[in-house]
Design a protein around this motif. Structure first.
Motif, mmCIF file in Angstrom:
data_model
loop_
_atom_site.group_PDB
_atom_site.id
_atom_site.type_symbol
_atom_site.label_atom_id
_atom_site.label_comp_id
_atom_site.label_asym_id
_atom_site.label_seq_id
_atom_site.Cartn_x
_atom_site.Cartn_y
_atom_site.Cartn_z
ATOM 1 N N ALA A 122 0.807 -1.221 0.000
ATOM 2 C CA ALA A 122 0.000 0.000 0.000
ATOM 3 C C ALA A 122 0.838 1.268 0.000
ATOM 4 C CB ALA A 122 -0.945 -0.006 1.205
ATOM 5 N N LYS A 123 2.080 1.189 0.439
ATOM 6 C CA LYS A 123 2.926 2.387 0.511
ATOM 7 C C LYS A 123 3.653 2.684 -0.800
ATOM 8 C CE LYS A 123 3.742 2.009 5.499
ATOM 9 N NZ LYS A 123 4.768 1.885 6.570
ATOM 10 N N ASN A 124 3.505 1.792 -1.770
ATOM 11 C CA ASN A 124 4.206 1.961 -3.049
ATOM 12 C C ASN A 124 3.225 1.972 -4.215
ATOM 13 O OD1 ASN A 124 6.907 1.908 -1.970
ATOM 14 N ND2 ASN A 124 6.654 -0.301 -1.689
ATOM 15 N N VAL A 192 -0.138 2.074 -11.041
ATOM 16 C CA VAL A 192 -1.117 1.284 -10.295
ATOM 17 C C VAL A 192 -0.833 1.373 -8.798
ATOM 18 C CG1 VAL A 192 -2.161 -0.982 -9.965
ATOM 19 C CG2 VAL A 192 -1.297 -0.330 -12.226
ATOM 20 N N TRP A 193 -1.906 1.584 -8.041
ATOM 21 C CA TRP A 193 -1.825 1.518 -6.576
ATOM 22 C C TRP A 193 -2.812 0.469 -6.088
ATOM 23 C CZ3 TRP A 193 -5.450 3.663 -2.719
ATOM 24 C CH2 TRP A 193 -4.988 3.497 -1.397
ATOM 25 N N PRO A 195 -3.886 -1.190 -2.424
ATOM 26 C CA PRO A 195 -3.703 -1.296 -0.968
ATOM 27 C C PRO A 195 -4.047 -2.673 -0.403
ATOM 28 C CG PRO A 195 -5.733 -0.141 -1.457
ATOM 29 C CD PRO A 195 -5.072 -0.388 -2.780
ATOM 30 N N THR A 196 -4.598 -3.564 -1.241
ATOM 31 C CA THR A 196 -4.978 -4.919 -0.819
ATOM 32 C C THR A 196 -5.860 -4.863 0.433
ATOM 33 O OG1 THR A 196 -2.870 -5.645 -1.759
ATOM 34 C CG2 THR A 196 -4.089 -7.266 -0.520
ATOM 35 N N ASP A 197 -5.469 -5.478 1.541
ATOM 36 C CA ASP A 197 -6.343 -5.531 2.706
ATOM 37 C C ASP A 197 -6.293 -4.261 3.549
ATOM 38 O OD1 ASP A 197 -3.720 -6.277 3.223
ATOM 39 O OD2 ASP A 197 -4.225 -7.590 4.893
ATOM 40 N N GLU A 198 -5.605 -3.239 3.078
ATOM 41 C CA GLU A 198 -5.608 -1.955 3.774
ATOM 42 C C GLU A 198 -6.540 -0.948 3.089
ATOM 43 O OE1 GLU A 198 -1.672 -0.540 5.209
ATOM 44 O OE2 GLU A 198 -0.894 -2.280 4.120
ATOM 45 N N GLY A 199 -7.271 -1.380 2.068
ATOM 46 C CA GLY A 199 -8.165 -0.499 1.331
ATOM 47 C C GLY A 199 -9.606 -0.969 1.381
ATOM 48 N N PRO A 200 -10.531 -0.212 0.738
ATOM 49 C CA PRO A 200 -11.963 -0.529 0.812
ATOM 50 C C PRO A 200 -12.440 -1.473 -0.281
ATOM 51 C CG PRO A 200 -11.655 1.549 -0.335
ATOM 52 C CD PRO A 200 -10.265 1.062 0.049
ATOM 53 N N GLN A 201 -11.576 -1.855 -1.221
ATOM 54 C CA GLN A 201 -12.017 -2.579 -2.414
ATOM 55 C C GLN A 201 -12.215 -4.065 -2.161
ATOM 56 O OE1 GLN A 201 -8.986 -1.797 -1.693
ATOM 57 N NE2 GLN A 201 -7.480 -3.139 -2.625
ATOM 58 N N PRO A 202 -13.074 -4.733 -2.931
ATOM 59 C CA PRO A 202 -13.165 -6.193 -2.865
ATOM 60 C C PRO A 202 -11.820 -6.810 -3.244
ATOM 61 C CG PRO A 202 -15.006 -5.271 -4.102
ATOM 62 C CD PRO A 202 -14.038 -4.161 -3.878
ATOM 63 N N ARG A 203 -11.363 -7.797 -2.477
ATOM 64 C CA ARG A 203 -10.033 -8.355 -2.703
ATOM 65 C C ARG A 203 -9.981 -9.869 -2.553
ATOM 66 N NH1 ARG A 203 -8.351 -9.399 2.488
ATOM 67 N NH2 ARG A 203 -9.466 -8.225 4.087
ATOM 68 N N GLY A 204 -11.138 -10.482 -2.265
ATOM 69 C CA GLY A 204 -11.123 -11.927 -2.071
ATOM 70 C C GLY A 204 -10.278 -12.302 -0.872
ATOM 71 N N LYS A 205 -9.335 -13.220 -1.057
ATOM 72 C CA LYS A 205 -8.471 -13.670 0.035
ATOM 73 C C LYS A 205 -7.075 -13.049 -0.030
ATOM 74 C CE LYS A 205 -10.685 -18.173 0.791
ATOM 75 N NZ LYS A 205 -10.462 -19.628 0.849
ATOM 76 N N GLN A 206 -6.920 -11.965 -0.795
ATOM 77 C CA GLN A 206 -5.616 -11.325 -0.890
ATOM 78 C C GLN A 206 -5.290 -10.561 0.397
ATOM 79 O OE1 GLN A 206 -4.784 -9.202 -4.681
ATOM 80 N NE2 GLN A 206 -6.900 -9.726 -5.181
ATOM 81 N N VAL A 207 -4.125 -10.804 0.955
ATOM 82 C CA VAL A 207 -3.648 -10.066 2.130
ATOM 83 C C VAL A 207 -2.155 -9.794 1.962
ATOM 84 C CG1 VAL A 207 -5.378 -11.008 3.740
ATOM 85 C CG2 VAL A 207 -3.220 -12.221 3.392
ATOM 86 N N LYS A 208 -1.679 -8.773 2.650
ATOM 87 C CA LYS A 208 -0.266 -8.416 2.506
ATOM 88 C C LYS A 208 0.665 -9.423 3.169
ATOM 89 C CE LYS A 208 -0.265 -5.263 6.493
ATOM 90 N NZ LYS A 208 -0.022 -3.869 6.929
ATOM 91 N N GLU A 209 0.133 -10.189 4.132
ATOM 92 C CA GLU A 209 0.937 -11.231 4.777
ATOM 93 C C GLU A 209 0.207 -12.568 4.638
ATOM 94 O OE1 GLU A 209 1.808 -10.086 8.766
ATOM 95 O OE2 GLU A 209 2.804 -8.214 8.189
#
Length: 280
Positions: A122-124, A192-193, A195-209
C-alpha cells in the motif's frame, strides 16, 4: 543482390545467384533467432514455485494471443501483452526517471511468471512503460485502448498526456486514445496503486501477509491489454441496470464503498455473461 561476373558460363552464373539468395535468407533467419534469444534472456520465471505445463510453454513474444473478449469479437485488434518496463516507487512520487527492469504483462508483479515476483504494498505504486505502433490502415478509425483487468487504482498516460483513471480490480475498462496519438511510435505509461487488505475494495483472500487460507496480493495488470480500431458509431456493450441492494440492510457502508462493490459485481457479471460455459 546478385554477383555479376563477365564471361562466365550461364549455369555457373545461375548457381552463384542461388547461393547469394540463400545467403540472404540464412542471414534473415539468424537475425530473427538472435532477436528471440535476446528477448528470452530478458525474461524468465522468478522464484522456484512449482509450474504447470502451461507455464512452461509461456512465450514472452506471444503472451495470451487469443482475442480477450469472445462476447463481442472484432476482426481487427492488436495485442500489447509482452515485456514492458516496470518500477516500484513510493506512493505519490513523480514519474520514475529510471526503471527497475522488465515485467511480463499481463502477470501480476507478485507472480512468478511476471519475472519480478516482488511485493508492492500500500505504501508503493507500480509503474509500467511500453511503446507501440498503430497500424497505418487504422488511420480513419477511433483507437480504443483496452485493459482486461488491473488491480486496483489505475492511471493512464499516452505520450505524456494523462488519458484517465480507473478503480476496480476485476472490471475491464477502455479509453479512446485517438486525440492523444502522434506520428510514429506511441508511449504508454501506467501507474497502479493496490492497498490490498488496507483499502476498501473487494479483494477476495488477498492479504499483505499471506498464510493459511490467505493468498498473495495481485498487484497491477493481470489481464490482456489490447488496441482496437472502431468507427465513430459503434456498439459499446451491454448496459446493466443496478439496484440498491444495500438500502435498508443491516450492513453499514459508505457511499463510496457501496459504489465500488456495485462496480466490481457488474464486472463479474460481465465476465460470466461473456463466458457462458462457466455457468452452464
Amino acid at each position: 543482390m546478385y554477383l555479376k561476373v563477365p564471361f562466365v558460363d550461364k549455369n555457373i552464373s545461375n548457381l552463384l545467384k542461388i547461393l547469394f539468395d540463400e545467403r540472404e535468407k540464412v542471414l534473415i533467419v539468424l537475425a530473427a533467432l538472435l532477436f528471440s534469444i535476446r528477448i528470452a534472456a530478458q525474461w524468465k520465471p522468478a522464484g522456484n514455485k512449482i509450474k504447470t505445463e502451461w507455464a512452461q510453454k509461456i512465450d514472452p513474444e506471444n503472451v495470451l494471443p487469443e482475442y480477450p473478449r469472445p462476447m463481442m469479437e472484432r476482426p481487427e485488434w492488436k495485442n500489447l501483452n509482452g515485456l514492458w518496463e516496470y518500477a516500484i516507487r513510493p506512493r505519490g512520487k513523480s514519474f520514475p526517471q529510471k526503471f527497475d527492469g522488465k515485467i511480463l504483462v499481463p502477470f501480476a508483479a507478485e507472480s512468478s511468471l511476471s519475472g519480478v515476483m516482488a511485493a508492492v504494498g500500500a505504501k508503493n505504486e507500480l509503474w509500467y512503460r511500453t511503446a507501440f505502433d498503430v497500424p497505418s490502415d487504422w488511420e480513419d478509425k477511433n483507437i480504443l485502448l483496452h485493459f482486461g483487468a488491473v488491480d486496483w487504482k489505475t492511471d493512464i498516460w499516452i505520450n505524456d498526456i494523462k488519458v484517465g483513471s480507473h478503480e476496480g480490480g476485476y472490471t475491464p475498462f477502455s479509453f479512446n486514445i485517438t486525440p492523444f496519438l502522434g506520428d510514429g511510435e506511441q508511449q504508454l505509461i501506467v501507474k497502479v496503486w493496490d492497498p490490498t487488505d488496507e483499502g476498501p475494495q473487494p479483494r477476495g483472500k488477498q492479504v499483505k501477509e499471506p498464510k493459511g487460507i490467505w493468498y498473495t496480493p495481485v498487484t497491477g495488470i493481470w489481464q490482456t491489454v489490447w488496441l482496437e480500431p472502431v468507427s465513430q458509431k459503434r456498439i459499446a456493450g451491454p448496459q446493466w441496470q443496478n439496484h440498491s441492494y444495500f438500502d435498508g440492510s443491516e450492513f453499514k457502508r459508505t457511499d463510496r464503498s457501496e459504489a465500488i462493490y456495485r462496480k466490481e459485481w457488474q464486472g463479474i457479471m460481465d465476465y460470466l455473461f461473456s463466458h457462458p460455459s462457466i455457468v452452464s
